[in-house]
Motif scaffolding. Structure first.
Motif, PDB file in Angstrom:
ATOM      1  N   LYS A  13       8.232  78.605  99.136  1.00 42.03           N
ATOM      2  CA  LYS A  13       7.478  76.988  98.103  1.00 42.03           C
ATOM      3  C   LYS A  13       8.743  76.336  97.098  1.00 42.03           C
ATOM      4  O   LYS A  13       8.224  76.364  95.776  1.00 42.03           O
ATOM      5  CB  LYS A  13       6.540  78.538  97.100  1.00 42.03           C
ATOM      6  CG  LYS A  13       5.457  78.854  98.300  1.00 42.03           C
ATOM      7  CD  LYS A  13       4.573  79.806  97.433  1.00 42.03           C
ATOM      8  CE  LYS A  13       3.617  80.462  97.983  1.00 42.03           C
ATOM      9  NZ  LYS A  13       2.623  81.192  96.907  1.00 42.03           N
ATOM     10  N   ALA A  14       9.696  76.129  98.131  1.00 38.62           N
ATOM     11  CA  ALA A  14      10.218  75.286  97.011  1.00 38.62           C
ATOM     12  C   ALA A  14      10.496  73.849  98.357  1.00 38.62           C
ATOM     13  O   ALA A  14      10.634  74.125  99.664  1.00 38.62           O
ATOM     14  CB  ALA A  14      11.816  76.675  96.964  1.00 38.62           C
ATOM     15  N   PHE A  15      11.370  72.987  97.846  1.00 36.26           N
ATOM     16  CA  PHE A  15      12.344  71.533  98.310  1.00 36.26           C
ATOM     17  C   PHE A  15      13.722  71.512  98.722  1.00 36.26           C
ATOM     18  O   PHE A  15      14.594  72.387  97.770  1.00 36.26           O
ATOM     19  CB  PHE A  15      11.037  70.193  98.417  1.00 36.26           C
ATOM     20  CG  PHE A  15       9.848  70.911  97.877  1.00 36.26           C
ATOM     21  CD1 PHE A  15       8.995  71.239  98.744  1.00 36.26           C
ATOM     22  CD2 PHE A  15       9.004  71.068  97.049  1.00 36.26           C
ATOM     23  CE1 PHE A  15       8.084  71.096  98.980  1.00 36.26           C
ATOM     24  CE2 PHE A  15       8.101  71.568  96.228  1.00 36.26           C
ATOM     25  CZ  PHE A  15       6.882  71.492  97.651  1.00 36.26           C
ATOM     26  N   VAL A  38      20.886  63.307 115.926  1.00 38.48           N
ATOM     27  CA  VAL A  38      19.419  63.021 115.411  1.00 38.48           C
ATOM     28  C   VAL A  38      19.449  64.331 115.032  1.00 38.48           C
ATOM     29  O   VAL A  38      19.389  65.695 114.505  1.00 38.48           O
ATOM     30  CB  VAL A  38      18.147  62.943 116.463  1.00 38.48           C
ATOM     31  CG1 VAL A  38      16.702  63.013 115.804  1.00 38.48           C
ATOM     32  CG2 VAL A  38      18.349  61.246 117.331  1.00 38.48           C
ATOM     33  N   VAL A  39      19.291  63.923 113.390  1.00 40.05           N
ATOM     34  CA  VAL A  39      18.409  64.903 112.830  1.00 40.05           C
ATOM     35  C   VAL A  39      16.702  65.393 112.569  1.00 40.05           C
ATOM     36  O   VAL A  39      15.742  65.271 113.072  1.00 40.05           O
ATOM     37  CB  VAL A  39      18.756  65.606 111.299  1.00 40.05           C
ATOM     38  CG1 VAL A  39      19.073  66.241 109.844  1.00 40.05           C
ATOM     39  CG2 VAL A  39      19.781  64.559 111.092  1.00 40.05           C
ATOM     40  N   SER A  40      15.998  66.752 112.771  1.00 40.50           N
ATOM     41  CA  SER A  40      15.024  67.668 113.021  1.00 40.50           C
ATOM     42  C   SER A  40      14.837  67.575 111.150  1.00 40.50           C
ATOM     43  O   SER A  40      15.414  68.248 110.534  1.00 40.50           O
ATOM     44  CB  SER A  40      14.316  68.104 113.950  1.00 40.50           C
ATOM     45  OG  SER A  40      14.841  67.652 114.881  1.00 40.50           O
ATOM     46  N   ALA A  41      13.173  67.909 110.437  1.00 40.45           N
ATOM     47  CA  ALA A  41      13.222  67.915 109.183  1.00 40.45           C
ATOM     48  C   ALA A  41      11.591  68.549 109.767  1.00 40.45           C
ATOM     49  O   ALA A  41      10.732  67.908 110.560  1.00 40.45           O
ATOM     50  CB  ALA A  41      13.059  67.050 107.795  1.00 40.45           C
ATOM     51  N   ALA A  42      11.808  69.818 108.683  1.00 43.34           N
ATOM     52  CA  ALA A  42      10.213  70.327 108.305  1.00 43.34           C
ATOM     53  C   ALA A  42      10.074  69.933 106.616  1.00 43.34           C
ATOM     54  O   ALA A  42      10.849  69.365 106.274  1.00 43.34           O
ATOM     55  CB  ALA A  42      10.875  71.556 108.090  1.00 43.34           C
ATOM     56  N   VAL A  43       9.242  68.654 106.571  1.00 49.72           N
ATOM     57  CA  VAL A  43       8.515  68.128 105.244  1.00 49.72           C
ATOM     58  C   VAL A  43       7.095  68.705 105.255  1.00 49.72           C
ATOM     59  O   VAL A  43       6.587  69.652 105.885  1.00 49.72           O
ATOM     60  CB  VAL A  43       8.543  66.505 105.299  1.00 49.72           C
ATOM     61  CG1 VAL A  43      10.020  66.515 105.577  1.00 49.72           C
ATOM     62  CG2 VAL A  43       7.501  66.438 106.465  1.00 49.72           C
ATOM     63  N   SER A  44       6.765  68.497 103.429  1.00 54.08           N
ATOM     64  CA  SER A  44       5.595  69.299 103.034  1.00 54.08           C
ATOM     65  C   SER A  44       4.735  67.893 103.510  1.00 54.08           C
ATOM     66  O   SER A  44       4.828  67.282 103.095  1.00 54.08           O
ATOM     67  CB  SER A  44       5.303  69.632 101.603  1.00 54.08           C
ATOM     68  OG  SER A  44       5.659  68.715 100.766  1.00 54.08           O
ATOM     69  N   PHE A  45       3.449  68.648 102.658  1.00 55.35           N
ATOM     70  CA  PHE A  45       2.357  67.612 103.053  1.00 55.35           C
ATOM     71  C   PHE A  45       3.132  66.281 102.455  1.00 55.35           C
ATOM     72  O   PHE A  45       1.817  65.630 102.222  1.00 55.35           O
ATOM     73  CB  PHE A  45       0.701  67.702 102.834  1.00 55.35           C
ATOM     74  CG  PHE A  45       0.386  69.116 103.722  1.00 55.35           C
ATOM     75  CD1 PHE A  45       0.087  68.456 104.976  1.00 55.35           C
ATOM     76  CD2 PHE A  45       0.294  70.144 103.876  1.00 55.35           C
ATOM     77  CE1 PHE A  45      -0.457  69.508 106.070  1.00 55.35           C
ATOM     78  CE2 PHE A  45      -0.090  71.624 105.030  1.00 55.35           C
ATOM     79  CZ  PHE A  45      -0.710  70.287 105.787  1.00 55.35           C
ATOM     80  N   LEU A  49      11.008  67.364 101.711  1.00 56.02           N
ATOM     81  CA  LEU A  49      12.143  68.279 102.409  1.00 56.02           C
ATOM     82  C   LEU A  49      12.467  69.924 102.219  1.00 56.02           C
ATOM     83  O   LEU A  49      12.566  70.569 101.138  1.00 56.02           O
ATOM     84  CB  LEU A  49      13.431  67.835 102.142  1.00 56.02           C
ATOM     85  CG  LEU A  49      13.896  66.611 103.018  1.00 56.02           C
ATOM     86  CD1 LEU A  49      15.774  66.518 102.674  1.00 56.02           C
ATOM     87  CD2 LEU A  49      13.066  66.648 104.327  1.00 56.02           C
ATOM     88  N   GLN A  50      11.672  70.197 103.502  1.00 50.05           N
ATOM     89  CA  GLN A  50      12.292  72.103 103.153  1.00 50.05           C
ATOM     90  C   GLN A  50      12.769  72.815 104.180  1.00 50.05           C
ATOM     91  O   GLN A  50      12.789  73.228 103.958  1.00 50.05           O
ATOM     92  CB  GLN A  50      10.045  72.612 103.746  1.00 50.05           C
ATOM     93  CG  GLN A  50       9.261  71.992 103.027  1.00 50.05           C
ATOM     94  CD  GLN A  50       8.129  72.344 103.524  1.00 50.05           C
ATOM     95  OE1 GLN A  50       7.517  72.732 104.484  1.00 50.05           O
ATOM     96  NE2 GLN A  50       7.027  72.941 102.385  1.00 50.05           N
ATOM     97  N   GLY A  51      13.332  72.047 105.030  1.00 49.07           N
ATOM     98  CA  GLY A  51      14.368  72.032 105.726  1.00 49.07           C
ATOM     99  C   GLY A  51      14.975  71.214 106.953  1.00 49.07           C
ATOM    100  O   GLY A  51      14.558  70.448 107.039  1.00 49.07           O
ATOM    101  N   LEU A  52      16.572  70.975 107.254  1.00 48.37           N
ATOM    102  CA  LEU A  52      16.891  70.346 108.122  1.00 48.37           C
ATOM    103  C   LEU A  52      17.271  71.325 109.710  1.00 48.37           C
ATOM    104  O   LEU A  52      17.866  72.458 109.111  1.00 48.37           O
ATOM    105  CB  LEU A  52      17.726  70.113 106.842  1.00 48.37           C
ATOM    106  CG  LEU A  52      17.588  68.448 106.006  1.00 48.37           C
ATOM    107  CD1 LEU A  52      18.852  68.013 105.834  1.00 48.37           C
ATOM    108  CD2 LEU A  52      16.266  67.472 106.602  1.00 48.37           C
TER     109      LEU A  52
END
Length: 67
Positions: A13-15, A38-45, A49-52
């Motif tokens: 629940k943080a960024f 190449v960097v992969s990212a997890a993003v919120s709706f 950014l939530q993760g890299l």
């Protein structure tokens, strides 16, 4: 060639902050990234950014495969 995965994740629940992004880049470069990976990212709706994650090559240092 072996690969090392560099990951930075925000707590639940943080960024990720700009400081955390900078730390991710520094860790990747210190681990042998050339800058062309190449960097992969997890993003919120909402697009935050939530993760890299990035994979960098790992060179065998002082390891004798024969013995």
């Amino acid at each position: 060639m072996a690969m090392k995965k560099i990951e930075h994740r925000a707590p639940k629940k943080a960024f990720l902050t700009l400081d955390e992004l900078a730390a991710f880049v520094q860790e990747a470069l210190r681990s042998g990234a050339s800058g062309s990976e190449v960097v992969s990212a997890a993003v919120s709706f909402g697009g935050k950014l939530q993760g890299l994650t990035v994979e960098v090559p790992v060179e065998a240092q002082g390891i004798d495969k024969l013995g």
